[in-house]
Design an enzyme around this catalytic site. Structure first.
Site, PDB file in Angstrom:
ATOM      1  CG  ASP A  95      -0.355  -0.187   2.541  1.00 42.14           C
ATOM      2  OD1 ASP A  95       0.818   0.196   2.717  1.00 42.14           O
ATOM      3  OD2 ASP A  95      -1.039  -0.718   3.443  1.00 42.14           O
ATOM      4  CG  HIS A 110       4.114  -9.924  -0.642  1.00 47.91           C
ATOM      5  ND1 HIS A 110       3.229 -10.272   0.357  1.00 47.91           N
ATOM      6  CD2 HIS A 110       5.022 -10.931  -0.682  1.00 47.91           C
ATOM      7  CE1 HIS A 110       3.599 -11.426   0.901  1.00 47.91           C
ATOM      8  NE2 HIS A 110       4.674 -11.833   0.293  1.00 47.91           N
ATOM      9  CB  CYS A 118       5.218  -4.176 -19.881  1.00 45.65           C
ATOM     10  SG  CYS A 118       4.560  -4.857 -21.409  1.00 45.65           S
ATOM     11  CB  CYS A 121       8.540  -4.834 -23.291  1.00 45.49           C
ATOM     12  SG  CYS A 121       7.670  -3.340 -22.765  1.00 45.49           S
ATOM     13  N   GLY A 179       1.055  -7.127  12.926  1.00 48.96           N
ATOM     14  CA  GLY A 179      -0.108  -7.156  12.035  1.00 48.96           C
ATOM     15  C   GLY A 179      -0.032  -8.133  10.890  1.00 48.96           C
ATOM     16  CB  SER A 181      -2.420 -14.074   9.385  1.00 46.31           C
ATOM     17  OG  SER A 181      -2.015 -14.085   8.035  1.00 46.31           O
TER      18      SER A 181
HETATM   19  P1  OAD Z   1      -3.685 -11.081   6.868  1.00 46.65           P
HETATM   20  O1  OAD Z   1      -4.972 -10.480   6.417  1.00 46.65           O
HETATM   21  O2  OAD Z   1      -3.480 -12.524   6.619  1.00 46.65           O
HETATM   22  O3  OAD Z   1      -3.488 -10.859   8.429  1.00 46.65           O
HETATM   23  C1  OAD Z   1      -3.672  -9.617   9.037  1.00 46.65           C
HETATM   24  C2  OAD Z   1      -3.304  -9.751  10.501  1.00 46.65           C
HETATM   25  O4  OAD Z   1      -3.395  -8.467  11.088  1.00 46.65           O
HETATM   26  C3  OAD Z   1      -4.195 -10.694  11.305  1.00 46.65           C
HETATM   27  O5  OAD Z   1      -3.390 -11.580  12.066  1.00 46.65           O
HETATM   28  C4  OAD Z   1      -4.971  -9.758  12.227  1.00 46.65           C
HETATM   29  O6  OAD Z   1      -5.246 -10.328  13.501  1.00 46.65           O
HETATM   30  C5  OAD Z   1      -3.992  -8.606  12.361  1.00 46.65           C
HETATM   31  N1  OAD Z   1      -4.607  -7.300  12.685  1.00 46.65           N
HETATM   32  C6  OAD Z   1      -5.840  -6.837  12.390  1.00 46.65           C
HETATM   33  N2  OAD Z   1      -6.005  -5.588  12.843  1.00 46.65           N
HETATM   34  C7  OAD Z   1      -4.838  -5.224  13.432  1.00 46.65           C
HETATM   35  C8  OAD Z   1      -4.371  -4.058  14.087  1.00 46.65           C
HETATM   36  N3  OAD Z   1      -5.140  -2.966  14.229  1.00 46.65           N
HETATM   37  N4  OAD Z   1      -3.113  -4.053  14.572  1.00 46.65           N
HETATM   38  C9  OAD Z   1      -2.317  -5.139  14.449  1.00 46.65           C
HETATM   39  N5  OAD Z   1      -2.705  -6.273  13.843  1.00 46.65           N
HETATM   40  C10 OAD Z   1      -3.943  -6.323  13.340  1.00 46.65           C
HETATM   41  O7  OAD Z   1      -2.517 -10.195   6.220  1.00 46.65           O
HETATM   42  P2  OAD Z   1      -0.981 -10.559   6.002  1.00 46.65           P
HETATM   43  O8  OAD Z   1      -0.457 -11.361   7.128  1.00 46.65           O
HETATM   44  O9  OAD Z   1      -0.298  -9.291   5.650  1.00 46.65           O
HETATM   45  O10 OAD Z   1       0.122 -11.595  -0.087  1.00 46.65           O
HETATM   46  O11 OAD Z   1      -1.069 -11.462   4.716  1.00 46.65           O
HETATM   47  C11 OAD Z   1       0.116 -11.910   4.155  1.00 46.65           C
HETATM   48  C12 OAD Z   1       0.005 -11.948   2.669  1.00 46.65           C
HETATM   49  O12 OAD Z   1      -1.129 -12.719   2.272  1.00 46.65           O
HETATM   50  C13 OAD Z   1      -0.284 -10.589   2.032  1.00 46.65           C
HETATM   51  O13 OAD Z   1       0.859  -9.828   1.799  1.00 46.65           O
HETATM   52  C14 OAD Z   1      -0.899 -10.977   0.729  1.00 46.65           C
HETATM   53  C15 OAD Z   1      -1.875 -11.951   1.324  1.00 46.65           C
HETATM   54  O14 OAD Z   1      -2.625 -12.701   0.556  1.00 46.65           O
HETATM   55  C16 OAD Z   1       0.053 -11.503  -1.416  1.00 46.65           C
HETATM   56  O15 OAD Z   1      -0.813 -10.880  -1.984  1.00 46.65           O
HETATM   57  C17 OAD Z   1       1.158 -12.204  -2.126  1.00 46.65           C
END
Ligand code: OAD
Length: 236
Positions: A95, A110, A118, A121, A179, A181
């Site tokens: 983001d 990521h 592209c 190219c 933050g 998972s």
């Molecule tokens: P997730 O959506 O899997 O997890 C988000 C985490 O943030 C969860 O464990 C929530 O409990 C936690 N959370 C929610 N609100 C919060 C807050 N206010 N403060 C702290 N934590 C909070 O997202 P990611 O772990 O980033 O990859 O997911 C990993 C990857 O899977 C992403 O980069 C993306 C996704 O699919 C790709 O697109 C390749």
């Protein structure tokens, strides 16, 4: 005893750090878009099958993110970069909110939703326009489809970025995991590598993750509250 500013620290962030800014997490309740979940859309197969659909999802996310501002957790990490001699920020987020908060060196595992590249190219560009004038966008050099410069499921992470993250993790004394998972590899393995190298592991997440049982300190609060407090205590 080293001064706080001399301790090597790595922070790994995931979607949860941007939740308080208004960006929906991937696996949270708001992760769905028109009944599609991100794991279905963020793939090369989905893009080749239906580029309009995948681009419509990215266009929606770009619009949503453009309206979001960095929160106290992003700002704390930017302050850590300024105040620590050896600090590395690794993010799974695309983001750009870390940069918006002032972080200058961000290892984006990521990719970044504001960059396009592209599919045929070498053309790459950074484009913050919202909405994009044409969907799906085409390459000005060769007219093939442009895609977001992000890593999709099944694709490799940028090698240099990942190597830099591994190197920082091997040497750190404190690893903050904020933050995420911790379900998606290889990012999820970084904290385990830190642990193996005797780093202290701190998790900030309102929910339990597979890392929680390994962490030396778990703060079950939103990042915008917990991280600034943790940082103040770390500096004392
Ligand atoms: P997730 O959506 O899997 O997890 C988000 C985490 O943030 C969860 O464990 C929530 O409990 C936690 N959370 C929610 N609100 C919060 C807050 N206010 N403060 C702290 N934590 C909070 O997202 P990611 O772990 O980033 O990859 O997911 C990993 C990857 O899977 C992403 O980069 C993306 C996704 O699919 C790709 O697109 C390749």
């Amino acid at each position: 005893m080293k001064r706080f500013s001399q301790q090597p620290v790595v922070a790994l962030t995931g979607a949860g750090i941007s939740a308080e800014s208004g960006v929906p997490t991937f696996r949270g309740d708001e992760g769905l878009w028109r009944d599609h979940n991100p794991q279905e859309l963020a793939t090369a197969t989905a893009f080749h099958r239906d580029p309009e659909l995948v681009w419509a999802w990215y266009a929606w996310r770009r619009e949503l993110i453009a309206a979001c501002r960095p929160n106290a957790a992003h700002k704390t990490l930017a302050a850590m970069e300024r105040e620590l001699e050896d600090f590395t920020l690794v993010t799974q987020n695309v983001d750009g909110l870390h940069q918006a908060a002032g972080s200058q060196r961000v290892l984006e595992l990521h990719g970044n939703i504001w960059r396009l590249r592209c599919t045929r190219c070498d053309y790459r560009t950074e484009d913050h326009s919202v909405p994009l004038p044409n969907l799906p966008p085409c390459c000005p050099a060769c007219d093939a489809l442009l895609r977001p410069d992000v890593v999709w499921f099944g694709e490799s992470l940028p090698r240099q970025v990942l190597d830099a993250a591994w190197r920082a993790v091997v040497d750190c004394q404190t690893m903050l995991v904020v933050g995420t998972s911790a379900l998606v590899e290889p990012a999820a393995s970084l904290p385990l590598l830190a642990l193996r190298n005797k780093s202290r592991l701190v998790e900030i997440n309102p929910s339990e993750t597979p890392l929680s049982e390994h962490a030396h300190q778990v703060l079950r609060q939103p990042a915008g509250e917990a991280l600034p407090r943790w940082w103040s205590a770390f500096k004392k």
